[in-house]
Design an enzyme around this catalytic site. Structure first.
Site: not given
Length: 174
Positions: A52, A54, A82, A85
């Site tokens: 992801h 992040e 999410c 993260c």
């Protein structure tokens, strides 16, 4: 801090993901008013569900600073993080999260869960939301709109090909 300036940089990262066919989420890590790392979703490209935006930006920031503790770092993300993260923000000890648009389905900061402000954890992340929300929302909505349209076209094309096969088989039988 100029939140709009840094969110604009996160949007540039989201656009990179978009051009790669990835969910267009971007992130930048800022330390002492300078960008020290960037990330965009690479889950499909790397076949890695942890890739992801992040997570990528946080890992790069830790390498840059030579420390896993990012106590003085602000992370800018185009979309509300999410749960994975959000957990990483706590683990990396990020000082401040600034995100653009909420993620009603998977958001774990304000929309669903409130992972980063849990009293039971020894670290809490400050949060600012809604920075360039319309722009952040637009790119992700456009991506999913185009994805749905593409799937409908493929389905329609497949139906047409199947109809041709059936018709061809029918002619062979007769």
């Amino acid at each position: 801090m100029d939140h709009a300036r840094f969110m604009q940089e996160a949007l540039i990262e989201a656009k990179k993901a978009y051009t790669k066919g990835e969910v267009p989420i971007g992130a930048v890590s800022v330390y002492q008013d300078q960008i020290i790392s960037r990330g965009h979703n690479l889950r499909e490209t790397l076949c890695d569900s942890t890739a992801h935006a992040e997570i990528i930006a946080l890992k790069k920031a830790a390498r840059y600073l030579g420390d896993w503790r990012l106590n003085e770092v602000t992370l800018y993300s185009t979309i509300e993080p999410c749960v994975m993260c959000a957990g990483a923000l706590i683990q990396f000890r990020v000082k401040l999260l600034v995100y653009g648009a909420p993620d009603i389905k998977f958001g774990a900061v304000d929309s669903g869960l409130n992972v980063v402000r849990q009293a039971r954890f020894n670290h809490r992340v400050e949060v600012i939301s809604g920075i360039m929300e319309d722009e952040c929302k637009e790119i992700i909505q456009r991506f999913f709109r185009e994805l749905r349209k593409s799937k409908k076209l493929k389905k329609s094309k497949l139906k047409g090909e199947m109809a041709e096969l059936v018709e061809g088989a029918r002619l062979e039988i007769e």
